[in-house]
Design a protein around this motif. Structure first.
Motif, PDB file in Angstrom:
ATOM      1  N   GLY A 198      71.396  42.262  38.113  1.00 30.85           N
ATOM      2  CA  GLY A 198      72.293  42.753  36.791  1.00 30.85           C
ATOM      3  C   GLY A 198      71.676  41.322  35.369  1.00 30.85           C
ATOM      4  N   GLY A 199      70.277  41.357  35.242  1.00 33.71           N
ATOM      5  CA  GLY A 199      69.915  40.513  34.141  1.00 33.71           C
ATOM      6  C   GLY A 199      68.331  41.163  33.473  1.00 33.71           C
ATOM      7  N   ASP A 200      68.167  40.265  32.409  1.00 37.81           N
ATOM      8  CA  ASP A 200      67.359  41.724  31.373  1.00 37.81           C
ATOM      9  C   ASP A 200      65.785  40.433  32.347  1.00 37.81           C
ATOM     10  OD1 ASP A 200      65.253  41.998  29.382  1.00 37.81           O
ATOM     11  OD2 ASP A 200      66.647  41.192  27.996  1.00 37.81           O
ATOM     12  N   PRO A 201      64.564  41.789  32.606  1.00 36.60           N
ATOM     13  CA  PRO A 201      63.455  41.083  33.610  1.00 36.60           C
ATOM     14  C   PRO A 201      62.633  40.356  32.106  1.00 36.60           C
ATOM     15  CG  PRO A 201      63.639  43.667  33.171  1.00 36.60           C
ATOM     16  CD  PRO A 201      65.055  42.815  33.086  1.00 36.60           C
ATOM     17  N   ALA A 202      63.310  40.888  31.014  1.00 38.64           N
ATOM     18  CA  ALA A 202      62.305  40.229  29.860  1.00 38.64           C
ATOM     19  C   ALA A 202      62.991  39.591  28.700  1.00 38.64           C
ATOM     20  CB  ALA A 202      61.540  41.690  28.342  1.00 38.64           C
ATOM     21  N   ALA A 203      63.829  38.753  29.285  1.00 33.81           N
ATOM     22  CA  ALA A 203      64.640  38.327  28.742  1.00 33.81           C
ATOM     23  C   ALA A 203      63.586  36.646  28.346  1.00 33.81           C
ATOM     24  CB  ALA A 203      65.980  37.118  29.939  1.00 33.81           C
ATOM     25  N   PHE A 204      62.903  36.135  29.973  1.00 34.12           N
ATOM     26  CA  PHE A 204      61.691  35.407  29.632  1.00 34.12           C
ATOM     27  C   PHE A 204      60.509  35.142  29.801  1.00 34.12           C
ATOM     28  CE2 PHE A 204      65.529  33.250  30.485  1.00 34.12           C
ATOM     29  CZ  PHE A 204      66.055  31.920  30.265  1.00 34.12           C
ATOM     30  N   ALA A 205      59.394  35.123  28.720  1.00 38.85           N
ATOM     31  CA  ALA A 205      58.038  35.765  29.686  1.00 38.85           C
ATOM     32  C   ALA A 205      57.765  34.385  30.420  1.00 38.85           C
ATOM     33  CB  ALA A 205      57.208  35.790  28.245  1.00 38.85           C
ATOM     34  N   PHE A 206      57.306  34.220  31.981  1.00 37.13           N
ATOM     35  CA  PHE A 206      56.994  33.855  32.947  1.00 37.13           C
ATOM     36  C   PHE A 206      55.743  33.952  32.883  1.00 37.13           C
ATOM     37  CE2 PHE A 206      61.773  33.056  34.085  1.00 37.13           C
ATOM     38  CZ  PHE A 206      61.678  31.799  33.492  1.00 37.13           C
ATOM     39  N   PRO A 207      54.742  32.799  33.608  1.00 35.81           N
ATOM     40  CA  PRO A 207      53.683  33.465  33.589  1.00 35.81           C
ATOM     41  C   PRO A 207      53.123  34.418  34.838  1.00 35.81           C
ATOM     42  CG  PRO A 207      53.936  31.067  34.101  1.00 35.81           C
ATOM     43  CD  PRO A 207      55.265  31.687  33.686  1.00 35.81           C
ATOM     44  N   ARG A 208      52.372  34.731  34.836  1.00 41.62           N
ATOM     45  CA  ARG A 208      52.349  35.711  35.165  1.00 41.62           C
ATOM     46  C   ARG A 208      50.248  35.422  35.543  1.00 41.62           C
ATOM     47  NH1 ARG A 208      56.375  37.950  33.012  1.00 41.62           N
ATOM     48  NH2 ARG A 208      56.948  39.680  33.270  1.00 41.62           N
ATOM     49  N   ALA A 209      50.464  34.464  36.500  1.00 42.57           N
ATOM     50  CA  ALA A 209      48.773  33.538  36.737  1.00 42.57           C
ATOM     51  C   ALA A 209      47.955  34.726  37.933  1.00 42.57           C
ATOM     52  CB  ALA A 209      48.900  32.557  38.278  1.00 42.57           C
ATOM     53  N   MET A 210      46.642  33.971  37.250  1.00 38.64           N
ATOM     54  CA  MET A 210      45.470  34.949  37.618  1.00 38.64           C
ATOM     55  C   MET A 210      45.298  36.125  37.231  1.00 38.64           C
ATOM     56  SD  MET A 210      44.912  32.344  41.366  1.00 38.64           S
ATOM     57  CE  MET A 210      43.081  32.953  41.548  1.00 38.64           C
ATOM     58  N   LEU A 211      46.149  36.870  36.697  1.00 37.56           N
ATOM     59  CA  LEU A 211      46.538  38.686  36.851  1.00 37.56           C
ATOM     60  C   LEU A 211      44.410  39.341  36.326  1.00 37.56           C
ATOM     61  CD1 LEU A 211      48.549  40.579  36.442  1.00 37.56           C
ATOM     62  CD2 LEU A 211      48.583  40.049  33.762  1.00 37.56           C
ATOM     63  N   GLY A 212      44.059  38.289  35.387  1.00 35.66           N
ATOM     64  CA  GLY A 212      42.981  39.080  34.741  1.00 35.66           C
ATOM     65  C   GLY A 212      42.083  39.120  35.819  1.00 35.66           C
ATOM     66  N   GLU A 213      42.152  38.102  37.067  1.00 34.55           N
ATOM     67  CA  GLU A 213      40.619  37.007  37.328  1.00 34.55           C
ATOM     68  C   GLU A 213      40.967  37.993  39.400  1.00 34.55           C
ATOM     69  OE1 GLU A 213      41.333  33.326  37.501  1.00 34.55           O
ATOM     70  OE2 GLU A 213      42.386  32.911  35.478  1.00 34.55           O
ATOM     71  N   GLY A 214      40.278  38.094  39.708  1.00 30.77           N
ATOM     72  CA  GLY A 214      39.855  38.055  40.775  1.00 30.77           C
ATOM     73  C   GLY A 214      41.134  39.026  42.088  1.00 30.77           C
ATOM     74  N   LEU A 215      40.918  39.115  43.232  1.00 31.53           N
ATOM     75  CA  LEU A 215      41.989  38.956  43.858  1.00 31.53           C
ATOM     76  C   LEU A 215      42.966  38.108  44.966  1.00 31.53           C
ATOM     77  CD1 LEU A 215      40.174  41.558  45.742  1.00 31.53           C
ATOM     78  CD2 LEU A 215      42.022  42.537  43.565  1.00 31.53           C
ATOM     79  N   ASP A 216      42.378  36.706  44.062  1.00 31.38           N
ATOM     80  CA  ASP A 216      43.373  35.945  45.050  1.00 31.38           C
ATOM     81  C   ASP A 216      44.658  35.664  43.632  1.00 31.38           C
ATOM     82  OD1 ASP A 216      42.364  34.891  46.685  1.00 31.38           O
ATOM     83  OD2 ASP A 216      40.858  33.174  45.716  1.00 31.38           O
ATOM     84  N   LEU A 217      45.669  34.806  44.449  1.00 33.11           N
ATOM     85  CA  LEU A 217      46.686  34.975  43.766  1.00 33.11           C
ATOM     86  C   LEU A 217      47.178  33.411  43.828  1.00 33.11           C
ATOM     87  CD1 LEU A 217      47.387  37.407  46.211  1.00 33.11           C
ATOM     88  CD2 LEU A 217      48.514  37.853  44.465  1.00 33.11           C
TER      89      LEU A 217
END
Ligand code: KG4
Ligand code: ZN
Length: 341
Positions: A198-217
């Protein structure tokens, strides 16, 4: 024609299942799968209480096993209702594991049939194999549960190579902690998914950690960001926070599994573990894999979360290709996925 009784008691689900030969020798057939959840028992505490879990397994397991045998039409014995008994030997809560391992060994001895100790993480990897007979290897598996988050290249059953893993929290742990913080209850994953609807997934811009680096999370940052955002915006709706958090996690998991497949020559993508029951993740990975021309193998939602059919399937394969386990095999709370050298 091997029929295997599987038992799963590593955490808060008491489960038993029977798997046998699939049609025309293809894969395995699930003859029964019974899962008794202890959610009501632990909900008041906001998480799993290990001692309560062990006691509940002790009480429930004989009933759950009887039901699984009954549903498989395998009540009649001697000599034995099944050809082998498999149980999760780890990782998990030691007291909980011990109940399943001990009961499985006892039944194996009483029926004069082999016992097989199964790695719970390997069990999750077998869940997709239950529903799909014609897989192309290697598969890129995103294994996302309450305690683990790993990217694995699976060259076949029993052949795993680690591509990446979380450097802090597991994805499921992040769902559980955010749910607890928002007061959504336990278990957290399904509660966050319901609120997010029931919410807006764009309401908050939470961090996408390590998105651009390697395969760890990494998932501890997004959890902290949720806490900080709610403190800064006390009027924010739980629905918007849940939807934005879920979107951040789904974006990262989707990008990483696609990158893992591209870098390791994956011929298909497979989701496994409790978080793989998440509808937003299933949809996002399906779309991204489709765009990349890769088939996606999604276990049914019931086979993503803890169950004994995956344990029986892994045990059946292990019995046929490696052999039975010794009767003094210990329950190991820290068991790791066996990786290729
Ligand atoms: O595989 P699993 O049943 O048990 C473990 O081996 O840990 O995974 C449980 C985890 C929990 O963290 C739970 O919150 C999460 O899977 N989970 C979900 C969903 N269903 C279960 N996370 C997100 N969305 C869901 N629908
Ligand atoms: Zn699990």
């Amino acid at each position: 024609m091997t029929a295997v009784l599987g038992i799963e008691t590593s955490c808060d689900e008491t489960a038993a299942a029977v798997v046998g030969e699939g049609a025309a020798g293809q894969g395995v057939a699930v003859e029964s799968s019974v899962v008794s959840s202890q959610i009501d028992l632990h909900a008041a505490y906001g998480g799993v209480v290990p001692e309560l879990a062990s006691r509940a397994h002790l009480e429930l397991l004989p009933l759950v096993v009887a039901q699984a045998l009954e549903q498989a039409g395998r009540r009649a014995w001697p000599p034995a209702p099944v050809d082998a008994v498999a149980a999760t030997a780890g990782p998990g809560l030691i007291g909980a594991l011990l109940v399943g391992v001990s009961e499985a060994k006892a039944m194996a001895v009483a029926w004069n049939r082999p016992f097989v100790g199964v790695n719970h993480l390997e069990g999750h990897c077998f869940a997709a194999l239950l529903d799909h007979g014609d897989l192309r290897w290697p598969l890129t598996v995103l294994l996302v549960s309450g305690g683990h988050t790993m990217l694995v290249s699976m060259a076949g059953p029993g052949r795993y190579r680690l591509l990446g893993q979380t450097v802090d929290d597991a994805a499921g742990e992040a769902f559980d902690k955010v749910a607890r913080f928002l007061g959504l209850g336990y278990p957290g994953g399904p509660a966050v998914e319901r609120a997010a609807a029931g919410g807006d997934p764009a309401a908050f811009a939470f961090p996408r950690a390590m998105l651009g680096e390697g395969l760890d999370l990494s998932f501890s940052g997004v959890k902290t960001a949720v806490v900080n955002a709610v403190r800064r915006h006390p009027g924010a709706s739980n629905e918007d926070v849940a939807a934005s958090f879920q979107q951040a996690v789904v974006d990262v998991l989707t990008a990483k599994v696609l990158r893992a497949a591209a870098e390791s020559g994956g011929q298909g993508i497979c989701l496994a573990g409790g978080v793989a029951a998440n509808g937003a993740l299933r949809a996002a990975v399906s779309v991204a894999a489709g765009a990349a021309g890769l088939p996606v193998y999604l276990p049914s939602r019931a086979m993503c979360t803890d169950n004994a059919a995956m344990v029986a399937a892994a045990g059946r394969w292990q019995l046929e290709h490696i052999g039975p386990s010794p009767l003094d095999l210990p329950a190991d709370p820290n068991l790791r996925l066996p990786l290729l050298a």
